[in-house]
Scaffold this motif. Structure first.
Motif, mmCIF file in Angstrom:
data_model
loop_
_atom_site.group_PDB
_atom_site.id
_atom_site.type_symbol
_atom_site.label_atom_id
_atom_site.label_comp_id
_atom_site.label_asym_id
_atom_site.label_seq_id
_atom_site.Cartn_x
_atom_site.Cartn_y
_atom_site.Cartn_z
ATOM 1 N N SER A 1 42.495 42.778 29.587
ATOM 2 C CA SER A 1 42.911 41.561 30.232
ATOM 3 C C SER A 1 44.830 41.483 29.877
ATOM 4 O O SER A 1 45.330 41.207 31.037
ATOM 5 N N MET A 2 44.968 41.933 28.774
ATOM 6 C CA MET A 2 46.503 41.764 28.714
ATOM 7 C C MET A 2 47.199 42.985 29.153
ATOM 8 O O MET A 2 48.324 42.745 29.720
ATOM 9 N N ARG A 3 46.510 43.993 29.301
ATOM 10 C CA ARG A 3 47.150 45.102 30.007
ATOM 11 C C ARG A 3 47.244 44.701 31.740
ATOM 12 O O ARG A 3 48.382 45.039 32.098
ATOM 13 N N CYS A 4 46.295 44.083 32.139
ATOM 14 C CA CYS A 4 46.333 43.773 33.543
ATOM 15 C C CYS A 4 47.314 42.805 33.675
ATOM 16 O O CYS A 4 48.008 42.555 34.787
ATOM 17 N N ARG A 5 47.477 41.808 32.725
ATOM 18 C CA ARG A 5 48.581 40.635 33.037
ATOM 19 C C ARG A 5 49.967 41.480 33.003
ATOM 20 O O ARG A 5 50.920 40.787 33.187
ATOM 21 N N ASP A 6 49.893 42.379 31.868
ATOM 22 C CA ASP A 6 51.273 42.934 31.930
ATOM 23 C C ASP A 6 51.954 43.650 33.309
ATOM 24 O O ASP A 6 53.037 43.563 33.574
ATOM 25 N N LEU A 7 50.911 44.288 34.030
ATOM 26 C CA LEU A 7 51.229 44.872 35.175
ATOM 27 C C LEU A 7 51.611 43.893 36.330
ATOM 28 O O LEU A 7 52.386 43.899 36.983
ATOM 29 N N LEU A 8 50.529 42.750 36.297
ATOM 30 C CA LEU A 8 51.041 41.603 37.281
ATOM 31 C C LEU A 8 52.327 40.981 36.893
ATOM 32 O O LEU A 8 53.085 40.852 37.950
ATOM 33 N N LYS A 9 52.696 41.014 35.651
ATOM 34 C CA LYS A 9 54.048 40.248 35.427
ATOM 35 C C LYS A 9 55.270 41.232 35.818
ATOM 36 O O LYS A 9 56.191 40.966 36.109
ATOM 37 N N PHE A 10 55.000 42.467 35.409
ATOM 38 C CA PHE A 10 55.950 43.555 35.913
ATOM 39 C C PHE A 10 56.151 43.575 37.291
ATOM 40 O O PHE A 10 57.359 43.519 37.905
ATOM 41 N N ILE A 11 55.232 43.389 38.119
ATOM 42 C CA ILE A 11 55.194 43.544 39.494
ATOM 43 C C ILE A 11 56.102 42.020 40.139
ATOM 44 O O ILE A 11 56.847 42.280 41.070
ATOM 45 N N CYS A 12 55.682 41.027 39.535
ATOM 46 C CA CYS A 12 56.296 39.949 39.882
ATOM 47 C C CYS A 12 57.800 39.828 39.661
ATOM 48 O O CYS A 12 58.573 39.344 40.532
ATOM 49 N N GLU A 13 58.047 40.336 38.693
ATOM 50 C CA GLU A 13 59.580 40.217 38.045
ATOM 51 C C GLU A 13 60.388 41.447 38.778
ATOM 52 O O GLU A 13 61.566 40.930 39.283
ATOM 53 N N GLU A 14 59.825 42.359 38.926
ATOM 54 C CA GLU A 14 60.644 43.465 39.541
ATOM 55 C C GLU A 14 60.668 43.217 41.118
ATOM 56 O O GLU A 14 61.835 43.574 41.772
#
Length: 532
Positions: free
Chosen positions: A199-212
């Protein structure tokens, strides 16, 4: 039964006819989410049944998702067996089962004319035995499939066609049994714990895409659509990212691609630690999280539409702390949401009122805050005497033994029963009626413990709690119970401090206590709780 319930229980075209007259059918499509007309909006009968079926269908999706982890499924099945016990008490083990093309709820009785209560009781017992036999048969099948999967895993065949077929069959058999909500919630919580890293890894990917890419979270989730490790994610992102993404310079685009692929690799590694293939675990986790959020949303709609019902019941207990009463009422409302039987055609409030009153009475009785009318204490003593002689006596048996009215027994039984909270009383061999879990806790009024021992105990408990709870749960527990040198805070104070609703703080508190009770430190912490 209402017209709505009749429509829902009409079998779909081509469905086999069920032998049991109280069987029902799930909707063929997921019912829509109703919208409340303002903060004081009410739900129609159709809305309530839509929400009820949506929650049940979501719970079945949760059960199916658990098939990727046989250890959790095995624990859940064991919990069902334990709840049934030697006398097949299925009412606290399963909610509904699928049989011969339709669903059966525990406690259902075939419709017929019974010449006497004795005949009706015999028919009910027979129906109960048949239901328990069906549950046992389904549980045995599930356990056999679990053994097959573990055998494949032991022989290095957990990623083969054979194991995939067996796991799909396990998923199908699991979808025919809806466990009691307490058992299902415990299994779901264990699945969340096991998938914490994923779950933490998936949230990290989601956050990265939203910010970038500078797109909203909802849009990013729609683009990913559960395909967390798919190589098609980047092309899909390019097609949906808007004009800003098309203007990215080559260096920025390279950084974006590299960041996504690195995080996808981390997600794949986190998903590869389970017994099922990583793709299956990822798919199950995505479904689980989506359905879990949807169930919470449905429960929130139920709660929002019944605020006035809660307040109406709370106002009957103005002699007590209203915050305590309201908290207990909200707990009762939550229980009613997950115990609601939409196929029966009753309005939700019909059952919810009972759960609200039961929850309030039990909570106030545990805290010794109930003020009974004159004469009721004698009735309570009579009930206690009757229960002491026959602990598992039915309501009818208690009415006959005490010469009280049925309504009086129903209203008082929750005050003299066997609550399981820390302040509860219990009656076992060699104990008296005031013995309870609180007798096992240290007395905070005693002053014989030295300051050094208190500090040592306090530090140990904090450290132990930190190993069981996450940061937010630990923060709630420490502040709610004043652990250490922290001042004890009310739900309202915690809600303001954490910028959450009081109900959400209460849920976190219950969640934290549940984790402690299920941990290996439960016994030690209970012994030391009084030293905090």
């Amino acid at each position: 039964m209402s017209n709505v319930a009749i429509q829902i229980t009409t079998p779909p075209e081509g469905a086999p006819a069920a032998r049991h007259s109280k069987s029902f059918f799930m909707p063929t499509v997921t019912p829509p989410l109703p919208t409340l007309d303002g903060p004081k909006g009410l739900l129609t009968a159709q809305n309530e049944q839509d929400l009820g079926f949506r929650i049940m269908m979501g719970q079945l999706d949760l059960v199916r998702a658990l098939a990727v982890d046989t250890s959790i499924v095995a624990s859940m099945v064991d919990a069902i067996w334990d709840a049934m016990g030697a006398k097949d008490k299925v009412d606290k083990a399963v909610a509904v089962i699928f049989h011969e093309g339709a669903w059966l709820r525990v406690g259902s009785l075939p419709e017929a004319h019974y010449p006497s209560k004795k005949a009706e009781k015999a028919a009910r017992e027979k129906s109960h035995e048949q239901y328990a036999a069906l549950v046992r048969r389904k549980l045995n099948t599930i356990q056999t499939l679990i053994s097959e999967l573990r055998s494949y895993s032991a022989n290095g065949m957990d990623d083969t066609l054979f194991s995939s077929v067996v796991r799909e069959e396990l998923r199908q058999k699991l979808s025919e049994v809806l466990p009691y909500d307490f058992i299902l919630n415990r299994a779901a919580e264990q699945f969340r714990v096991n998938c914490k890293e994923l779950s933490m890894r998936c949230r990290d990917l989601l956050k990265f895409i939203c910010e970038e890419v500078r797109i909203p979270r909802a849009k990013a989730e729609g683009i990913i659509s559960g395909n967390w490790t798919s190589p098609k994610l980047i092309p899909a992102l390019l097609l949906s990212g808007g004009y800003e993404l098309k203007l990215f310079p080559p260096a920025a685009m390279k950084k974006l691609r590299l960041g996504i692929t690195q995080r996808q690799k981390a997600i794949l590694e986190a998903a590869s630690t389970g017994e099922a293939p990583a793709a299956e675990i990822l798919a199950a986790w995505s479904i689980f999280m989506r359905v879990d959020r949807d169930i919470e949303k449905c429960a929130g709609i139920f709660a929002g539409a019944n605020v006035r019902l809660v307040e109406q019941q709370v106002n009957h207990y103005r002699f007590s702390d209203l915050d305590v009463v309201r908290s207990a009422a909200n707990m009762g409302l939550a229980r009613a949401v997950y115990r609601f039987a939409p196929e029966k055609g009753f309005r939700f409030s019909t059952m919810a009122i009972t759960w609200l009153r039961v929850s309030i009475h039990r909570d106030l009785a545990d805290q010794e805050m109930v003020r009974l009318p004159e004469g009721m204490h004698k009735h309570m003593r009579d009930l206690k005497d009757a229960l002491r002689e026959t602990p598992n006596a039915s309501i009818d048996a208690l009415v006959e033994a005490t010469n009280l009215k049925t309504d009086e027994v129903r209203n008082l039984i929750h005050l003299v029963g066997k609550p399981t909270s820390i302040d509860s009383s219990f009656q076992e061999g060699g104990s008296n009626e005031v013995d309870g879990l609180h007798e096992m806790l240290a007395d905070t009024n005693n002053d014989f413990v030295s300051d050094v021992e208190e500090d040592s105990t306090r530090d140990y408990v904090k450290e132990t709690l930190g190993s069981v709870l996450d940061d937010r749960e630990l923060f709630v527990l420490v502040n709610r119970y004043g652990i250490g040198d922290v001042h004890e805070k009310t739900l309202a104070e915690m809600a303001e401090l954490m910028k959450l609703s009081k109900e959400r703080v209460r849920q976190l508190e219950i969640q934290a206590i549940g984790k402690i009770r299920d941990s290996e430190f439960a016994g030690v912490l209970l012994e030391m709780w009084g030293d905090l």
